[in-house]
Design a protein around this motif. Sequence first.
Motif, PDB file in Angstrom:
ATOM      1  N   VAL A 585       0.854  -1.186   0.000  1.00 31.65           N
ATOM      2  CA  VAL A 585       0.000   0.000   0.000  1.00 31.65           C
ATOM      3  C   VAL A 585       0.892   1.238   0.000  1.00 31.65           C
ATOM      4  O   VAL A 585       1.857   1.321   0.772  1.00 31.65           O
ATOM      5  CB  VAL A 585      -0.938   0.025   1.225  1.00 31.65           C
ATOM      6  CG1 VAL A 585      -1.632   1.379   1.346  1.00 31.65           C
ATOM      7  CG2 VAL A 585      -1.971  -1.080   1.130  1.00 31.65           C
ATOM      8  N   SER A 587       0.998   5.172   0.801  1.00 28.53           N
ATOM      9  CA  SER A 587       0.219   6.093   1.616  1.00 28.53           C
ATOM     10  C   SER A 587       0.954   7.421   1.776  1.00 28.53           C
ATOM     11  O   SER A 587       2.173   7.453   1.974  1.00 28.53           O
ATOM     12  CB  SER A 587      -0.028   5.479   3.000  1.00 28.53           C
ATOM     13  OG  SER A 587      -0.804   6.345   3.797  1.00 28.53           O
ATOM     14  N   ILE A 589       1.665   9.581   4.033  1.00 27.71           N
ATOM     15  CA  ILE A 589       1.802   9.927   5.448  1.00 27.71           C
ATOM     16  C   ILE A 589       3.264  10.122   5.854  1.00 27.71           C
ATOM     17  O   ILE A 589       3.588  10.152   7.040  1.00 27.71           O
ATOM     18  CB  ILE A 589       1.165   8.831   6.335  1.00 27.71           C
ATOM     19  CG1 ILE A 589       1.824   7.464   6.061  1.00 27.71           C
ATOM     20  CG2 ILE A 589      -0.336   8.749   6.115  1.00 27.71           C
ATOM     21  CD1 ILE A 589       1.352   6.374   7.001  1.00 27.71           C
ATOM     22  N   SER A 619      -0.610  -0.018  -5.580  1.00 27.44           N
ATOM     23  CA  SER A 619      -1.119   0.116  -4.225  1.00 27.44           C
ATOM     24  C   SER A 619      -2.411  -0.674  -4.103  1.00 27.44           C
ATOM     25  O   SER A 619      -3.370  -0.442  -4.843  1.00 27.44           O
ATOM     26  CB  SER A 619      -1.364   1.588  -3.888  1.00 27.44           C
ATOM     27  OG  SER A 619      -1.822   1.732  -2.561  1.00 27.44           O
ATOM     28  N   MET A 622      -6.127   0.965   1.037  1.00 36.71           N
ATOM     29  CA  MET A 622      -5.879   2.258   1.661  1.00 36.71           C
ATOM     30  C   MET A 622      -5.956   2.095   3.176  1.00 36.71           C
ATOM     31  O   MET A 622      -6.864   1.445   3.693  1.00 36.71           O
ATOM     32  CB  MET A 622      -6.927   3.274   1.203  1.00 36.71           C
ATOM     33  CG  MET A 622      -6.758   4.671   1.811  1.00 36.71           C
ATOM     34  SD  MET A 622      -7.962   5.851   1.145  1.00 36.71           S
ATOM     35  CE  MET A 622      -9.469   5.241   1.884  1.00 36.71           C
ATOM     36  N   ILE A 623      -4.970   2.671   3.896  1.00 34.44           N
ATOM     37  CA  ILE A 623      -5.022   2.630   5.356  1.00 34.44           C
ATOM     38  C   ILE A 623      -5.813   3.823   5.850  1.00 34.44           C
ATOM     39  O   ILE A 623      -5.846   4.885   5.223  1.00 34.44           O
ATOM     40  CB  ILE A 623      -3.615   2.593   5.984  1.00 34.44           C
ATOM     41  CG1 ILE A 623      -2.823   3.842   5.624  1.00 34.44           C
ATOM     42  CG2 ILE A 623      -2.873   1.343   5.570  1.00 34.44           C
ATOM     43  CD1 ILE A 623      -1.505   3.954   6.387  1.00 34.44           C
ATOM     44  N   VAL A 634      -2.652   7.945  12.025  1.00 35.29           N
ATOM     45  CA  VAL A 634      -3.113   6.668  11.471  1.00 35.29           C
ATOM     46  C   VAL A 634      -3.846   5.898  12.563  1.00 35.29           C
ATOM     47  O   VAL A 634      -3.417   5.876  13.722  1.00 35.29           O
ATOM     48  CB  VAL A 634      -1.918   5.840  10.944  1.00 35.29           C
ATOM     49  CG1 VAL A 634      -2.356   4.435  10.552  1.00 35.29           C
ATOM     50  CG2 VAL A 634      -1.276   6.543   9.760  1.00 35.29           C
TER      51      VAL A 634
END
Length: 648
Positions: A585, A587, A589, A619, A622-623, A634
Amino acid sequence: MQEKKVFYITTPIYYPSDNLHIGHAYTTVAADCIARFKRMQGYEVYYLTGTDEHGQKIEKTAREKGMDASDYVDGIVKGIRELWETMLISNNDFIRTTEPRHKEVVQKVFQRLFEQGDIFLSQYEGWYCTPCETFFTQRQLIDGKCPDCAREVELLKEESYFFNMAKYAPRLLEHIAQNPDFIQPESRRNEIINFIKSGLDDLCVSRTTFNWGIKVPFNEKHVVYVWVDALLNYLSAIGYLADEEKFNHYWPANVHLMAKDIVRFHAIIWPILLMALDLPLPQKVCAHGWIMLEGGKMSKSKGNVVDPGILVGRYGVDAVRYYLVKELTFGQDGYYSEEMLVSRINSDLANDLGNLLSRTVAMITRYFEGAIPAPGVLESVDNDLMKTAQLVYRDASEKLEKLDFAGYIISSLKLVSRANKYIDETEPWLLAKDENKKERLATVMYNLAESIRIAIILLSPAMPTILERANRQIGVFGDISRVTWDEAGQWGLCPAGSKVKKEAALFPRIDLKTLETTENVQQDKKEAVKPELKASEGPDEKYISIDDFARMDLRIAEVIACEKMEKADKLLILRLKVGAEERTVVSGIAKHYSPQELIGKKLVLLANLKPTKLRGVMSQGMILAASGGEELEVLMLDKDIPSGSQVR
């Protein structure tokens, strides 16, 4: 010649007050899945289902329709039989409680229990729920209504025969304690134990206020209580008191499978009846959850039912059975929505399984003239695929033995997921460009065909036409009727040289919007889905329905690796463990977390988000994170919940 192992499995016999719905189909398909699994293991299976046709409710419904009760139930039963044929249910017997073979057993049992003093005549006064065909005491009512269906009850006073339940309660508690798997799941076992310990009243086992039932043999103004009548079907169907050899061959039953609302009858009344008859108890009583709609539990009286026959006509029997078997987590309720059904078909069956088959067939056709090549030297990535196949076989087998149907499906799909990943890892399109790598390409193609062979076997108890349909394309099975379960546990049985053939997609993708604009489908939907199934209506559109939420497959994922993406300040590449599966994934962040902070943490993953490529990296989900202004956090778990667990 060694005698075959025997396996006797039953569904409850269904009450034909109206046509059956998708909840009944779940029970019957789940039992069929076990029956097919056991046959593939070499067992002699006896799979019983049928109809429970007596009682006050049937008599009342038939009268309201101006029909004789027997004519009324004949019409309903005809539809039930046709539905099970449509659903490809492989039952060995279909028993009706109006059949002479059953009536005779009920009367003989009632006579015996009376003669040995377990049944006695007295006066009854209590509250009766006609739809549930059940008596309740005043303390059991909830707000003066039936504790099971919340409908009105009536106070009955009549002469009745009673069965002394308390006499056998200590023996039943001892049996449950000594056989912890007798009642499944554990939550139901605890419920039954507490109910017994609270004290068992004498059970009213006859009625005089209606006639549609089996007469008490020595007092014909009484008819046998419908639940005593119904439960004895598990004996009468296999020859009790009529064919001793047949009865002893199959009894005791291995599994009684039912929905949770009737577990008390099967886990208390039924074993006590058997104890009174000096018969062995069944090995397992298993109660699954309900399939829920937005308006609550499916109910004929509420009108919020879904016709499984219409769904099969629309989506195919394999797809509908697959959805049903996967939808209920063991011991829990599940939710039905047509959107989720289509989503499962498109993601699991069309994208993952169907695409794996079509890509493999296309590559074998292109690179090896349509014949599965013999494998060559193995590499580490091949060994990992083979190891996954072995683990999946063992896990799927264990889950089916435990009646964990959803777990069995999830496990089987892990091999499909691993095989799709194997394609990306081996890049056969690049191997095909180098003649020196022809042998390596052959190994890859063989391994893909072998993975498909194993996956198709594992999924076949849930999807009975998949063996034949897949075999038309990949040709790895000889006589599909002779395929055994053990063949899924052996790597290398795929016959090299077998021909592949490109055909229509195994599971075509479905556009629900297109279906809904078709006039005929709209008419079907009116018949199959009542207003309670609709999403929230009205001017306030800020709310979503339970169906909308159910479309999101939220899973616990453990971060096993993490790194910054080159030349991208905001992006991290996370490697996640989701059960036995691994996913990548991407992300945004990176400004809030370093890779080291996340490794080992458990996050919430939206698992059925369409995969997309971000800066060249695929990917796969999604987190979830919360943000406010410049802050972002998160969502992480404090407790040690296993990765792959579903977030509800």
